[in-house]
Design a protein around this motif. Sequence first.
Motif, PDB file in Angstrom:
ATOM      1  N   ILE A 260       0.844  -1.206   0.000  1.00 43.00           N
ATOM      2  CA  ILE A 260       0.000   0.000   0.000  1.00 43.00           C
ATOM      3  C   ILE A 260       0.874   1.248   0.000  1.00 43.00           C
ATOM      4  N   ALA A 261       1.921   1.239   0.816  1.00 34.65           N
ATOM      5  CA  ALA A 261       2.833   2.388   0.883  1.00 34.65           C
ATOM      6  C   ALA A 261       3.472   2.649  -0.474  1.00 34.65           C
ATOM      7  N   GLU A 262       3.881   1.586  -1.153  1.00 35.82           N
ATOM      8  CA  GLU A 262       4.493   1.740  -2.482  1.00 35.82           C
ATOM      9  C   GLU A 262       3.495   2.347  -3.465  1.00 35.82           C
ATOM     10  N   ALA A 263       2.231   1.952  -3.353  1.00 39.75           N
ATOM     11  CA  ALA A 263       1.206   2.486  -4.252  1.00 39.75           C
ATOM     12  C   ALA A 263       0.949   3.966  -3.995  1.00 39.75           C
ATOM     13  N   ILE A 264       0.939   4.365  -2.731  1.00 41.97           N
ATOM     14  CA  ILE A 264       0.770   5.784  -2.401  1.00 41.97           C
ATOM     15  C   ILE A 264       1.912   6.596  -3.002  1.00 41.97           C
ATOM     16  N   LEU A 265       3.142   6.082  -2.866  1.00 42.10           N
ATOM     17  CA  LEU A 265       4.308   6.751  -3.442  1.00 42.10           C
ATOM     18  C   LEU A 265       4.188   6.838  -4.962  1.00 42.10           C
ATOM     19  N   PHE A 266       3.822   5.731  -5.614  1.00 42.97           N
ATOM     20  CA  PHE A 266       3.687   5.716  -7.069  1.00 42.97           C
ATOM     21  C   PHE A 266       2.673   6.757  -7.532  1.00 42.97           C
ATOM     22  N   LEU A 267       1.510   6.766  -6.910  1.00 41.69           N
ATOM     23  CA  LEU A 267       0.460   7.695  -7.320  1.00 41.69           C
ATOM     24  C   LEU A 267       0.928   9.145  -7.187  1.00 41.69           C
ATOM     25  N   MET A 268       1.608   9.435  -6.099  1.00 45.12           N
ATOM     26  CA  MET A 268       2.063  10.801  -5.860  1.00 45.12           C
ATOM     27  C   MET A 268       3.189  11.192  -6.813  1.00 45.12           C
ATOM     28  N   LYS A 270       4.421   9.451  -9.729  1.00 42.83           N
ATOM     29  CA  LYS A 270       4.264   9.196 -11.159  1.00 42.83           C
ATOM     30  C   LYS A 270       3.008   9.819 -11.771  1.00 42.83           C
ATOM     31  N   SER A 271       1.925   9.890 -10.977  1.00 40.27           N
ATOM     32  CA  SER A 271       0.656  10.368 -11.528  1.00 40.27           C
ATOM     33  C   SER A 271       0.176  11.673 -10.920  1.00 40.27           C
ATOM     34  N   LYS A 272       0.936  12.199  -9.946  1.00 44.50           N
ATOM     35  CA  LYS A 272       0.579  13.454  -9.271  1.00 44.50           C
ATOM     36  C   LYS A 272      -0.805  13.356  -8.628  1.00 44.50           C
ATOM     37  N   VAL A 273      -1.083  12.192  -8.058  1.00 43.65           N
ATOM     38  CA  VAL A 273      -2.362  11.916  -7.412  1.00 43.65           C
ATOM     39  C   VAL A 273      -2.126  11.650  -5.932  1.00 43.65           C
ATOM     40  N   VAL A 274      -2.847  12.354  -5.078  1.00 39.42           N
ATOM     41  CA  VAL A 274      -2.749  12.127  -3.634  1.00 39.42           C
ATOM     42  C   VAL A 274      -3.865  11.178  -3.218  1.00 39.42           C
ATOM     43  N   ALA A 275      -3.480  10.020  -2.713  1.00 42.32           N
ATOM     44  CA  ALA A 275      -4.462   9.010  -2.306  1.00 42.32           C
ATOM     45  C   ALA A 275      -4.221   8.604  -0.863  1.00 42.32           C
ATOM     46  N   GLU A 276      -5.291   8.332  -0.151  1.00 37.76           N
ATOM     47  CA  GLU A 276      -5.150   7.743   1.181  1.00 37.76           C
ATOM     48  C   GLU A 276      -4.899   6.245   1.017  1.00 37.76           C
ATOM     49  N   GLY A 277      -4.579   5.575   2.118  1.00 40.06           N
ATOM     50  CA  GLY A 277      -4.236   4.162   2.041  1.00 40.06           C
ATOM     51  C   GLY A 277      -5.302   3.308   1.379  1.00 40.06           C
ATOM     52  N   ALA A 278      -6.559   3.523   1.775  1.00 45.69           N
ATOM     53  CA  ALA A 278      -7.650   2.740   1.193  1.00 45.69           C
ATOM     54  C   ALA A 278      -7.737   2.952  -0.314  1.00 45.69           C
ATOM     55  N   GLY A 279      -7.578   4.196  -0.749  1.00 45.22           N
ATOM     56  CA  GLY A 279      -7.687   4.515  -2.163  1.00 45.22           C
ATOM     57  C   GLY A 279      -6.560   3.955  -3.006  1.00 45.22           C
TER      58      GLY A 279
END
Length: 400
Positions: A260-268, A270-279
Amino acid sequence: MTVTLERIKKAKETIENSIKRTPLIECPTLEEEFGGKVFFKLENLQKTGSFKVRGALNRIANLTEEEKKRGVIASSAGNHAQGIALGATAQGIKATIVMPETAPIAKVAATKGYGGQVVLHGSVYDDAFAKACEIQKETGAVFLHPFDDDDVIAGQGTIGLEILEDANDIDTVLVPIGGGGILAGIATAVKSLNPNIRVIGVESENAASMTEALKNGECCEVCAQPTIADGIAVKKVGCKTLELVKKYVDEVVTVSEAEIAEAILFLMEKSKVVAEGAGATPLAAILAGKIDCKNKKTCAVVSGGNIDINLVERVLNRALINKGRRYQFKVKVHDRFGEIEKLLGLLTANRANVLHITQSMYNGDLGITMQEVTLVMECSDIQHRDRVLEKIREAGYEIK
């Protein structure tokens, strides 16, 4: 009553002027890596920063006049709370929301800002739910369940309608799982329109309540562990949501905290998207190789972006450590002029950045003329990190 495609379409008509039509964006980086097109449904850009406002507004819109006078009460980890507070305040309805004491500060503040009266109780959602039931009995307010409610599920299902309106050739839809409301709603809408689309639920392995319910064939309580996906930290899924998941969902997978942590980092990053853990859980499943995206069009629902800002640095730090981009180590050096400069020169020559450095002689294992240096360095990836460490070893240093 039950949730049907017709009911979801009605919910769309009810709430469409009160919510945002969130975008569906493509992520080219993932196509390069996984061989298929991946799209993000950005519910983090929704009003209140989460999909939850959809179900909350639809539920409030279906209250009777008598129920409105009694006021409403809800339990929530934070996102449902904001939706209820926003919708109730807009109609002059008193709203009380019970949230766990561990709920992110930002979600508590936002709920109060939308006009809700907040009560903090317990450590997880289920504790807050029990307290809300107590207050409901005492006050007679109408309880608005965050996921196990037909109107709420129908409201969440409007996301599925929007996905297929924007991309009707989607092959797979990935949806986070907490109590199951968003998964049940989206699955009902998508499968009713196109049974060939695969719908996969994703939950934190620290709170795998849907996995356990499907295994047992009935709702059951799990021992939920702390998770950065606080929005889906639910001990027990809904009975209504479970039946819809059994009917419409193809598969459920779990993801770890590190994933989940890796996905939050990727979104922020690579995609400039801020997501919470669930998202971030649907993307976590993709990055972890748990979803087959090759030659397919996959939609990952980013369900919310209400991450506690105090948590962001911790999450990103852990993700960077896991990817080898931050690394802490210790070396022994002679306690004499120029030794630290020599060590730092090795890092500079190999393009590693020093984030933190300390030195100490207060270690009983050290020789009298030695010091221990603790370094945190920043690298581009694991391979770069390993090359730097090898150069340090070649120079005669012992790395701990």
